[in-house]
Design an enzyme around this catalytic site. Sequence first.
Site, PDB file in Angstrom:
ATOM      1  N   GLY A 189      -6.474 -29.517  18.044  1.00  0.00           N
ATOM      2  CA  GLY A 189      -5.122 -29.552  17.497  1.00  0.00           C
ATOM      3  C   GLY A 189      -4.422 -30.816  17.948  1.00  0.00           C
ATOM      4  N   MET A 239      -0.800 -32.931  19.279  1.00  0.00           N
ATOM      5  CA  MET A 239       0.166 -32.701  20.352  1.00  0.00           C
ATOM      6  C   MET A 239       1.181 -31.652  19.902  1.00  0.00           C
ATOM      7  SD  MET A 239       0.366 -35.733  18.683  1.00  0.00           S
ATOM      8  CE  MET A 239      -0.386 -36.740  19.923  1.00  0.00           C
ATOM      9  N   SER A 257       0.845 -28.623  19.571  1.00  0.00           N
ATOM     10  CA  SER A 257       0.325 -27.549  18.721  1.00  0.00           C
ATOM     11  C   SER A 257       0.107 -26.282  19.526  1.00  0.00           C
ATOM     12  CB  SER A 257      -0.992 -27.987  18.075  1.00  0.00           C
ATOM     13  OG  SER A 257      -1.954 -28.235  19.077  1.00  0.00           O
ATOM     14  N   GLY A 258       0.116 -26.388  20.851  1.00  0.00           N
ATOM     15  CA  GLY A 258      -0.089 -25.199  21.675  1.00  0.00           C
ATOM     16  C   GLY A 258      -1.533 -25.023  22.112  1.00  0.00           C
ATOM     17  N   LYS A 259      -2.340 -26.112  22.056  1.00  0.00           N
ATOM     18  CA  LYS A 259      -3.734 -25.928  22.463  1.00  0.00           C
ATOM     19  C   LYS A 259      -3.886 -25.801  23.974  1.00  0.00           C
ATOM     20  CE  LYS A 259      -5.163 -30.711  21.901  1.00  0.00           C
ATOM     21  NZ  LYS A 259      -3.759 -31.167  22.045  1.00  0.00           N
ATOM     22  N   SER A 260      -3.006 -26.451  24.750  1.00  0.00           N
ATOM     23  CA  SER A 260      -3.039 -26.242  26.204  1.00  0.00           C
ATOM     24  C   SER A 260      -2.610 -24.810  26.529  1.00  0.00           C
ATOM     25  CB  SER A 260      -2.111 -27.215  26.927  1.00  0.00           C
ATOM     26  OG  SER A 260      -2.567 -28.528  26.749  1.00  0.00           O
ATOM     27  N   GLU A 312      -7.793 -31.832  27.150  1.00  0.00           N
ATOM     28  CA  GLU A 312      -7.758 -33.256  26.763  1.00  0.00           C
ATOM     29  C   GLU A 312      -9.157 -33.879  26.778  1.00  0.00           C
ATOM     30  OE1 GLU A 312      -5.017 -34.269  25.584  1.00  0.00           O
ATOM     31  OE2 GLU A 312      -3.472 -33.034  26.508  1.00  0.00           O
ATOM     32  N   CYS A 360       9.902 -31.870   6.245  1.00  0.00           N
ATOM     33  CA  CYS A 360       8.497 -31.694   5.845  1.00  0.00           C
ATOM     34  C   CYS A 360       7.964 -30.434   6.525  1.00  0.00           C
ATOM     35  CB  CYS A 360       7.650 -32.902   6.237  1.00  0.00           C
ATOM     36  SG  CYS A 360       5.926 -32.724   5.724  1.00  0.00           S
TER      37      CYS A 360
HETATM   38 ZN   LIG Z   1       4.887 -34.580   6.597  1.00  0.00          ZN
END
Ligand SMILES: [Zn+2]
Length: 216
Positions: free
Chosen positions: A18, A20, A22-25, A92, A154
């Site tokens: 994912g 930055m 995104s909540g992967k950590s 990371e 967006c």
């Molecule tokens: Zn966009």
Amino acid sequence: MNKFNTTYNEGSIEVIVGTMFSGKSRELLYRGTRAERYGQIPVYYFKPSIDTRDGEYINSRDGITKKASLFKQSRELLEKLNDKPGLVLIDEAQFADKNIVYVSQLLKRKGYNIVISGLPNDYRGQPFGVMPELMALSDAPIKNIFSVCNIDGCHNDGVLPQRLRNGEPDSALSPTIIIEGSDNKDKIEYEPRCELHHKVPEIDKYLEKQMEPKDC
Ligand SMILES: [Zn+2]
């Protein structure tokens, strides 16, 4: 039926990708907390020492923090992990050296469950470091976690890391790895963007350059 557990899978490799924010950590830290608390499984946290933003810690943006062992060379993991197999969490991983590909497989063969999290694409949108190889080794379906594109209004998924140099999209001809903060006098920032809003000046020049024969 899904043969993969959400807490622990002995002798397997899993990959979470994912951008930055995104909540992967957070996902990695949840895995660790669950395994420790409910599974009574030894949990080992690692991250490459090149990522100096949070020092020795893996932090999620909702406040969970764990101390990690920093490594320069992936083979250090083999020296540190000679105890009871357990859950190995690597954050990371895009910054890890190539040997992480072999180290992960050796640990898997010893019975460890390795869960690797990282950015699949660099700021140019290109496959990032060892991530494509690690993704090919994932035993479980790869978990994609997305944030929202940072452009106002967006609602697309922010699938790519936008690098900003002094607030402007950075050239594709800059170095692949620059840690957020400063590069000499320039201010470097990253934010997630959708493909439509992801801007990389001189990307065509960069792509053409990759195909040029290299001197041996
Ligand atoms: Zn966009």
